[in-house]
Design an enzyme around this catalytic site. Sequence first.
Site, short mmCIF file in Angstrom:
data_model
loop_
_atom_site.label_atom_id
_atom_site.label_comp_id
_atom_site.label_asym_id
_atom_site.label_seq_id
_atom_site.Cartn_x
_atom_site.Cartn_y
_atom_site.Cartn_z
N LYS A 125 0.82 -1.22 0.00
CA LYS A 125 0.00 0.00 0.00
C LYS A 125 0.85 1.27 0.00
O LYS A 125 0.39 2.33 -0.42
CB LYS A 125 -0.98 -0.02 1.17
CG LYS A 125 -2.04 -1.08 0.93
CD LYS A 125 -3.20 -1.03 1.87
CE LYS A 125 -4.22 -2.08 1.51
NZ LYS A 125 -3.70 -3.48 1.65
C1 LIG Z 1 -4.24 -4.60 0.95
C2 LIG Z 1 -3.43 -5.84 0.80
C3 LIG Z 1 -3.77 -6.85 -0.12
C4 LIG Z 1 -5.01 -6.80 -0.97
O1 LIG Z 1 -4.93 -5.82 -1.98
P1 LIG Z 1 -6.28 -5.28 -2.67
O2 LIG Z 1 -5.85 -4.15 -3.52
O3 LIG Z 1 -7.17 -4.85 -1.53
O4 LIG Z 1 -6.86 -6.42 -3.42
C5 LIG Z 1 -2.93 -7.96 -0.23
N1 LIG Z 1 -1.83 -8.09 0.54
C6 LIG Z 1 -1.49 -7.14 1.45
C7 LIG Z 1 -0.27 -7.36 2.28
C8 LIG Z 1 -2.26 -6.00 1.61
O5 LIG Z 1 -1.90 -5.07 2.52
#
Ligand SMILES: *Cc1c(COP(=O)(O)O)cnc(C)c1O
Length: 485
Positions: free
Chosen positions: A111
């Site tokens: 993120k």
């Molecule tokens: C948020 C997240 C995901 C999922 O990603 P999306 O865009 O919500 O599908 C997968 N792995 C980690 C470590 C995350 O923080």
Amino acid sequence: MIYHSTRNTKLTATASEAILKGIAPDGGLYVPDDIPKLDKSFTKLAKLDYPHLAYEVMKLFIDDFTPEELMDAINNAYNTKNFDHEDITCLVEADGAYYLELFHGRTIAFKDMALSILPYLMMTSARKCGVKEDIVILTATSGDTGKAALAGFDSVPGTGIVVFYPKDGVSPVQERQMVTQAGENTHVIGIRGNFDDAQREVKKAFTDETLAKKMLEAGYRFSSANSINIGRLVPQIAYYVYAYTRLCPKEINFVVPTGNFGNILAAYYAYRMGVPIHKLICASNDNKVLYDFFKTGVYDRNREFILTSSPSMDILISSNLERLIAELAGEETAGLMKQLSDKGRYELPANSRSSEALQLFEGEFASEAEMSARIKELYEKEGYILDPHTAVASAAYEKYKKETGDDTCTVIASTASPYKFTRAVLTSIDAKYSSMEDFALFDELNKLSQVPVPKAIKDIISAPVKHNTVCDKDKLIEEIEKIYL
Ligand SMILES: *Cc1c(COP(=O)(O)O)cnc(C)c1O
């Protein structure tokens, strides 16, 4: 470039307006009228470093920024102050696939790729839209997103952020990460209540007109940083183009551990821009709503919610899926989304099920046991250690390969550092770790992986606590007023 709501093509916005608003006035998500094609050859793109490649992708979506404005935002985000890898992201080959490590940012999860640039995109958008006030982000968090948003907005001029978390509803490590957050413009408040309380009360504060008016008079305007903002989606497209250009195979597969469907949607947009993607493998954990959806065309959230070791994928409503649905179902989208909120279920119209877009996706899933076994197997084979989210994707890919025999060059999105989920990772390798303390486990992981302990983890251990406010769940507005008014 014009964006419109997934629920009404007449509700339009420029890129800046879409970034500033986050969500369309009818509750829909902003999507581009047309997805642009890359305007440089892969040979040229392959020569660019990450920031310049990100520019080539983002300029096509955020076309109302000047080149200087966009490049400034990119340089403020993708640098070695924010990332502990000089290339920002990298590919690691292990056991017949490439892992695209997207976790070299400040909170060691993918993120950061979007939340490190969003504050700059927002500030520039605000200026372009004639907004003079400071932007204040309000967020409720169940743990991870709050910290990534705090780190992104930390000390960005013209912004502030207030994160509310359930005081007894996040892990000790998550809480420490948040309460040690630096930056004069960051605020973290524990509430006596659960995550749903936090989310509901934040929504109330957001829509409280009296509060908004007082804030405006004081020079502040609320906004949100959640994953449906186009300002988070667009930066994520860049790393798929980047990954492709580092390898340049005839065709490529991407496997993405999926929760809200944001990350994999960015891969789909890369496909639409011209990256020759053979399959997009959407990997779920035991909460396999999306797996069922891609197999049957029926989305059904009416099922047990299962807590797993990949919590960011424990999601029953994947909000970004609406953007794909809008392509498949067009004008029927608003109706389908109403069915989802009323009954928790909808069916794709029959005529959209054979569409090219849908054929590109392949649903797969891995259970908790399959995830754990994959961490152990890859460690023993290659000495490479995955976090549980990435391990779900890796295990799902192994199943996909067995079922299909597909040997296309494959990249797995690696979404978190194993250090973020040390306990789940180490106990997958050996049960003996279950009796050890959290902080001792960091050293153990360091020994096994030979990967240095990231700064994000060292900070949790040593950084001083800066935030210690706790409030009742119906007192959020008072706390916001104390900070700004
Ligand atoms: C948020 C997240 C995901 C999922 O990603 P999306 O865009 O919500 O599908 C997968 N792995 C980690 C470590 C995350 O923080």
